[in-house]
Design a protein around this motif. Structure first.
Motif, short mmCIF file in Angstrom:
data_model
loop_
_atom_site.label_atom_id
_atom_site.label_comp_id
_atom_site.label_asym_id
_atom_site.label_seq_id
_atom_site.Cartn_x
_atom_site.Cartn_y
_atom_site.Cartn_z
N UNK A 108 0.84 -1.20 0.00
CA UNK A 108 0.00 0.00 0.00
C UNK A 108 0.87 1.25 0.00
N UNK A 109 1.94 1.26 0.78
CA UNK A 109 2.86 2.40 0.79
C UNK A 109 3.46 2.60 -0.60
N UNK A 110 3.88 1.51 -1.24
CA UNK A 110 4.47 1.62 -2.56
C UNK A 110 3.46 2.21 -3.56
N UNK A 111 2.23 1.74 -3.51
CA UNK A 111 1.21 2.25 -4.43
C UNK A 111 0.91 3.72 -4.15
N UNK A 112 0.78 4.07 -2.88
CA UNK A 112 0.51 5.48 -2.53
C UNK A 112 1.67 6.38 -2.97
N UNK A 113 2.90 5.90 -2.85
CA UNK A 113 4.07 6.70 -3.24
C UNK A 113 4.16 6.88 -4.75
N UNK A 114 3.72 5.89 -5.51
CA UNK A 114 3.86 5.91 -6.97
C UNK A 114 2.70 6.57 -7.71
N UNK A 115 1.55 6.71 -7.06
CA UNK A 115 0.36 7.16 -7.77
C UNK A 115 -0.31 8.32 -7.06
N UNK A 116 -0.91 9.20 -7.87
CA UNK A 116 -1.67 10.34 -7.35
C UNK A 116 -2.95 9.82 -6.71
#
Length: 168
Positions: free
Chosen positions: A108-116
């Motif tokens: 979830x952290x990775x997705x939040x960091x990569x996407x608006x």
């Protein structure tokens, strides 16, 4: 089935394909797609998302193993129940529950960091891990579908609440 037969069944299940005779319908145009690296998840992702798929082992199903290794014969459902109860109780025969929860936090952290925040991200994973992932999303202020046992192929939508506070 014995513990050895259960292990064999798990291997067959984990490497099985999916039935796409009833495709998952979605009215969403996904900006990104993340999938477990297990065959059936990758196949499902490809039927829903037409673009690139980011494949990661972080979305794998929670590993399940025989609760004990004996020649005792139990029904498949009993082995599955014992395995999941073992995971909940952090029995040494199962994947470590803390590591499972850490996987959910990491992805979830990775997705939040990569996407608006306004991007629509499709995550294709597996039932037991979905329950852990859902719990982490809720803890981070997301709202969305509720389930005890997720339905195969069903899309559960989550969105971030406005003015929410992240729980730790």
């Amino acid at each position: 089935m014995t513990s050895a037969e259960f292990r064999e069944w798990i291997d067959l299940y984990n490497n099985s394909s999916i039935d796409c005779t009833t495709p998952t319908n979605t009215d969403v145009s996904w900006d990104a797609c993340y999938s477990s690296n297990m065959t059936r998840a990758i196949h499902t992702a490809g039927t829903i998302h037409q673009g690139d798929i980011i494949i990661t082992e972080e979305l794998r199903e929670i590993d399940i193993r025989p609760f004990f290794n004996r020649n005792l014969k139990l029904h498949l459902n009993m082995w599955l129940i014992l395995g999941r109860v073992g995971w909940i109780l952090r029995h040494r025969s199962q994947e470590d529950k803390i590591l499972t929860m850490d996987r959910a936090k990491k992805i979830i952290t990775m997705i939040e960091d990569r996407h608006e925040k306004n991007e629509k991200v499709l995550i294709v994973t597996h039932g037991a891990f979905m329950t852990v992932l859902r719990r982490e999303l809720i803890n981070r202020g997301y709202k969305g579908g509720s389930f005890t046992k997720p339905v195969n192929g069903k899309i559960y939508k989550f969105s971030k609440r406005r003015n929410s506070v992240t729980k730790s």
